[in-house]
Write an enzyme that holds these catalytic residues in place. Structure first.
Site, mmCIF file in Angstrom:
data_model
loop_
_atom_site.group_PDB
_atom_site.id
_atom_site.type_symbol
_atom_site.label_atom_id
_atom_site.label_comp_id
_atom_site.label_asym_id
_atom_site.label_seq_id
_atom_site.Cartn_x
_atom_site.Cartn_y
_atom_site.Cartn_z
ATOM 1 N N LYS A 282 2.317 8.837 -1.505
ATOM 2 C CA LYS A 282 3.691 8.845 -2.026
ATOM 3 C C LYS A 282 4.173 7.483 -2.517
ATOM 4 C CE LYS A 282 6.356 11.772 -2.262
ATOM 5 N NZ LYS A 282 7.077 12.573 -1.270
ATOM 6 N N GLU A 289 17.446 7.317 -6.160
ATOM 7 C CA GLU A 289 18.033 8.380 -5.342
ATOM 8 C C GLU A 289 19.281 7.898 -4.608
ATOM 9 O OE1 GLU A 289 14.824 10.798 -3.178
ATOM 10 O OE2 GLU A 289 13.780 9.026 -3.903
#
Ligand code: ARG
Length: 462
Positions: A282, A289
Site C-alpha cells: 500500500k 484524504e
C-alpha cells in the site's frame, strides 16, 4: 481577582470559571490586544482624557509586556479570565494606578470585537498568501503538461479530450475567486468598533477615527450596538474558507482517484504518502484524504457560529465568545492544508502515457468525428447518429475510433475519407479547441499568463 469584582462578593464557583474562561484560546490574540490598547491609550493622551505621564507609563508598560510575552519571559496566566483581563492586570501590577486608567472609555465588548477583527485581518493576509502560493504551484505544474492529453469527464464518464494542464488550471481559477472573496471579506473586517463601549458608546470625547487610522482600519462602525454585536466578519471569513475547502476537497478527491491503480494518472512522492500496517503493497494518499476530510470540520466551524448567533438579542451576549474557537479552528485547519498541498503537487509524478491511454479508450473524440461529417455538409443530428452507431460497432468488435478501418467508416457514411484519422487524432482534437478559455496548448498558455497577471495584482501584505 476578577475585573468585575465589586458588584459581587466572594469567589465564584470553580465550575463557572471553567465554562466562562476564554484565556485558553484567546491568548493567541495578545499581540492584537496590546496593539489595540496602545492605540486607545495614545488617543486618550492626545484628547487630554489621560495625562501625558499616565499615557507614557501605559505605553511603555504595554510595550514591555509585549516584548516579554514574545520573548517567553512572561507566561500568560491560565487562571486569568481572558487575554484582556490578563494584560490589564499585568499592566496594573507593573505600573500601578496608571494601568487602571487604560480602560477609560472602553468596554471589553468593544475591545474583544476589535481584537477579533485585528487578529482575523492578520490571519486573512496569511491565508491569501497561502492560496496564492498554491495557485502559483498549479501554474508551474500545468506549464509542464500543456500537450499531455487526457480524458475530460462528465458524470465521471470519459467525455472529451482536454490536457492535464487545462484540468489543473481549472483549480487555479477557483482559487483566484477564493482570494478575491478573502480580500473582500477582509475589507469589511477592517472597520473599527472601538468607541462603541459596552453598547451605548461613551461620554468621553474619544477620537474614534484616530484609533482606527493608527490600527490600519479604513473606517469605523456607525452604530455602537452593532459595533459590539456584529460577528459577520468571522462568519464571512468562515464562509469563504468553506468554499475554499470545498475546492481543495475536490482537488483532493481527484488526486485520490488519479493515484488509484484504476486511473494511475499520477504517483505521489513517498514523502507525501503513507503505508499500511498490514498490506505491504500500500501507498496511500492520506494528505489528500485528510484535506477532503477536514473540509467537513471547517463547514462545522461555520455552522457553530451561525447557530450561536442566530438567536441573540442585541447587543453583546456571552454566546459570542464561542466565535473564537470556531474561527481559530477554521483558520488553523485551512492554513495546514494550504501548506501541504503545494509541495505534494510539486513532487508528484504525472504519467502522460496513462493519461493518453485513458484518452484513447473512451471514444472521447466522437464529437470531433461527428464535427468532421458536419464540416462535409452532413447535418449535425445525422452525423451524431452515424457516429453513435460506429461507436456501438467499435465496442462490439473491440476497436477504437482511431483503429476502426476506413471501410467501416465509409460503409456508415460515404462522406468519410482518409483525412478522418487526422481529424480524430486526440492531440489535434485538443489543439483545435483554441477558443479563449479552451484546452488547446496555446489557449492554456494564455490562461496561465492571465492567471499569473491576476496573481501579481493580489496584495498579500500590508
Ligand atoms: N472573553 C470575552 C469574549 O470573548 C470578552 C468579552 C467579555 N465581555 C463581557 N461582557 N463579559 O467575548
Amino acid at each position: 481577582m476578577k475585573l468585575w469584582e465589586g458588584r459581587m462578593s466572594g469567589e465564584v464557583d470553580a465550575r463557572l470559571n471553567q465554562l466562562n474562561a476564554s484565556i485558553g484560546f484567546d491568548q493567541r490574540m495578545y499581540r492584537q490586544d496590546i496593539r489595540g490598547s496602545m492605540a486607545h491609550a495614545r488617543m486618550l493622551g492626545k484628547t487630554g482624557i489621560l495625562s501625558p505621564e499616565d499615557t507614557q507609563a501605559i505605553l511603555s508598560g504595554l510595550a514591555a509586556i509585549l516584548a516579554d510575552i514574545d520573548a517567553g519571559r512572561l507566561t500568560i496566566d491560565p487562571e486569568a479570565e481572558d487575554i484582556h483581563t490578563f494584560v490589564e492586570g499585568e499592566l496594573t501590577a507593573r505600573i500601578g494606578d496608571a494601568g487602571k486608567r487604560l480602560h477609560t472609555g472602553r468596554s471589553r465588548n468593544d475591545q474583544v470585537a476589535l481584537d477579533d477583527r485585528l487578529y482575523l485581518a492578520d490571519e486573512t493576509l496569511e491565508l491569501i498568501a497561502g492560496v496564492k502560493h498554491l495557485t502559483e504551484t498549479l501554474c508551474t505544474v500545468a506549464e509542464g503538461h500543456l500537450t499531455d492529453v487526457m480524458p475530460g469527464y462528465t458524470h465521471l464518464q470519459r467525455a472529451q479530450p482536454v490536457t492535464l494542464a487545462h484540468a489543473l488550471m481549472a483549480y487555479a481559477q477557483m482559487l483566484l475567486r477564493d482570494m478575491s472573496r478573502l480580500q473582500d471579506c477582509r475589507s469589511r473586517t477592517m472597520v473599527s468598533p472601538l468607541g462603541s463601549g459596552a453598547l451605548a458608546g461613551t461620554t468621553y470625547p474619544l477620537d474614534r477615527r484616530m484609533v482606527a487610522q493608527e490600527l490600519g482600519f479604513h473606517d469605523i462602525s456607525m452604530n455602537s450596538i452593532d459595533g459590539v454585536s456584529d460577528r459577520d466578519f468571522a462568519l464571512e471569513l468562515m464562509s469563504a474558507l468553506s468554499i475554499l475547502m470545498m475546492h481543495l476537497s475536490r482537488l483532493s478527491e481527484e488526486i485520490c482517484l488519479w493515484c488509484s491503480w484504476e486511473f494511475r494518472f499520477m504517483t505521489l512522492d513517498d514523502r507525501f504518502s503513507t503505508g499500511s500496517s498490514i498490506m505491504p503493497q500500500k501507498k496511500n494518499p492520506d494528505i489528500a484524504e485528510l484535506v477532503r476530510g477536514k473540509t467537513g470540520r471547517v463547514y462545522g466551524d461555520l455552522m457553530t457560529l451561525l447557530t450561536a448567533m442566530k438567536g441573540l438579542p442585541l447587543a453583546y451576549n456571552k454566546d459570542m465568545q464561542e466565535d473564537k474557537e470556531a474561527v481559530f479552528d477554521a483558520v488553523d485547519t485551512v492554513r495546514l492544508c494550504l501548506e501541504v498541498l503545494p509541495p505534494m503537487l510539486e513532487s508528484a509524478a504525472f504519467h502522460p502515457d496513462n493519461l493518453r491511454k485513458a484518452a484513447a479508450q473512451g471514444f472521447i473524440n466522437a464529437t470531433d468525428c461527428a464535427d468532421y461529417l458536419t464540416k462535409k455538409g452532413v447535418p449535425f443530428r445525422d452525423a451524431y447518429h452515424v457516429v453513435g452507431a460506429l461507436v456501438k460497432q467499435c465496442v462490439e468488435a473491440g476497436y477504437t475510433l482511431e483503429t476502426l478501418p476506413l471501410s467501416a467508416y465509409q460503409a456508415a457514411h460515404p462522406a468519410f475519407e482518409e483525412d478522418l484519422y487526422q481529424a480524430i487524432d486526440l492531440l489535434n482534437c485538443v489543439s483545435r479547441r483554441t477558443v479563449e478559455g479552451g484546452p488547446a496548448p496555446e489557449a492554456v498558455r494564455a490562461q496561465i499568463a492571465w492567471t499569473r497577471a491576476q496573481l501579481a495584482e493580489i496584495k498579500d501584505a500590508e
